[in-house]
Design a protein around this motif. Structure first.
Motif, PDB file in Angstrom:
ATOM      1  N   VAL A   1      -5.670  -2.987   7.163  1.00 13.47           N
ATOM      2  CA  VAL A   1      -5.810  -1.904   6.262  1.00 13.47           C
ATOM      3  C   VAL A   1      -6.446  -0.642   7.370  1.00 13.47           C
ATOM      4  O   VAL A   1      -5.949   0.428   6.801  1.00 13.47           O
TER       5      VAL A   1
ATOM      6  N   LYS B   1      -4.294   3.316   7.298  1.00 14.49           N
ATOM      7  CA  LYS B   1      -4.540   4.308   7.320  1.00 14.49           C
ATOM      8  C   LYS B   1      -3.589   5.057   7.933  1.00 14.49           C
ATOM      9  O   LYS B   1      -3.905   6.608   7.360  1.00 14.49           O
TER      10      LYS B   1
ATOM     11  N   GLU C   1      -8.763  -6.902   6.882  1.00 12.59           N
ATOM     12  CA  GLU C   1     -10.049  -6.069   7.521  1.00 12.59           C
ATOM     13  C   GLU C   1      -9.067  -4.800   8.544  1.00 12.59           C
ATOM     14  O   GLU C   1      -9.008  -3.503   8.657  1.00 12.59           O
TER      15      GLU C   1
ATOM     16  N   LEU D   1       0.589  -0.929   0.409  1.00 13.36           N
ATOM     17  CA  LEU D   1       0.015   0.041   0.285  1.00 13.36           C
ATOM     18  C   LEU D   1       0.309   1.352   0.181  1.00 13.36           C
ATOM     19  O   LEU D   1       0.669   2.059  -0.822  1.00 13.36           O
TER      20      LEU D   1
ATOM     21  N   VAL E   1      -9.118   2.231  -0.283  1.00 15.91           N
ATOM     22  CA  VAL E   1      -8.655   0.841   0.396  1.00 15.91           C
ATOM     23  C   VAL E   1     -10.590   0.240  -0.168  1.00 15.91           C
ATOM     24  O   VAL E   1     -11.157   0.881   0.957  1.00 15.91           O
TER      25      VAL E   1
END
Length: 152
Positions: free
Chosen positions: A69, A73, A66, A41, A80
């Motif tokens: 992710v 941030k 999840e 990412l 995403v």
């Protein structure tokens, strides 16, 4: 020349059986102390022409990915979205099922595997931008497998 934009699909829907027993999905395996997904990412974030990132996950690993992710941030501004699919029918099936959803949202997307370790964002330039700039293809999808309508 105008810069084309596209989306990225990261396939992380496997069970990781070839890697051996593990409590974490392959995409979250730490490399140099950083989960590979976070590294990926960050590399994508260096590109200014990626709109969205779609991560294809199976039901078993959904919550772990999840959580990763949501933590990402803090270190990246990449947008995403997780796409949950039934697992166990192979990477080609995962891509096929996810592309059905993504094709409704975007015209251009690059497909990569979640366990690929990126040392640079240049792979996107090498694989995608040359094609965009020299192609008349209307809706390209860049993926290193055959995309069959009814593969199973």
């Amino acid at each position: 020349m105008e810069q084309n934009t596209y989306d990225v699909m990261i396939v992380a829907a496997g069970n990781g059986t070839r890697m051996g027993p593990s409590s974490i999905p392959k995409v979250l395996t730490p490399i140099n102390g950083v989960p590979n997904l976070i590294n990926t990412l960050k590399k994508i974030d260096e590109l200014k022409f990626v709109n969205n990132v779609y991560i294809v996950v199976n039901k078993r690993n959904f919550h772990q990915i999840e959580l990763a992710v949501s933590m990402a941030k803090n270190v990246t501004s990449v947008v995403v979205q997780l796409i949950e699919i039934e697992s166990g029918r192979g990477d080609g099936h995962a891509v096929l099922e996810a592309s059905k959803q993504i094709n409704k949202l975007t015209d251009w997307f690059f497909v990569m595997w979640g366990d690929a370790y990126l040392t640079s964002h240049e792979i996107f330039n090498d694989c995608v931008m040359e094609k965009f700039n020299n192609s008349q293809i209307k809706n390209p999808m860049f993926i290193p497998v055959v995309n069959e309508k009814e593969p199973y």
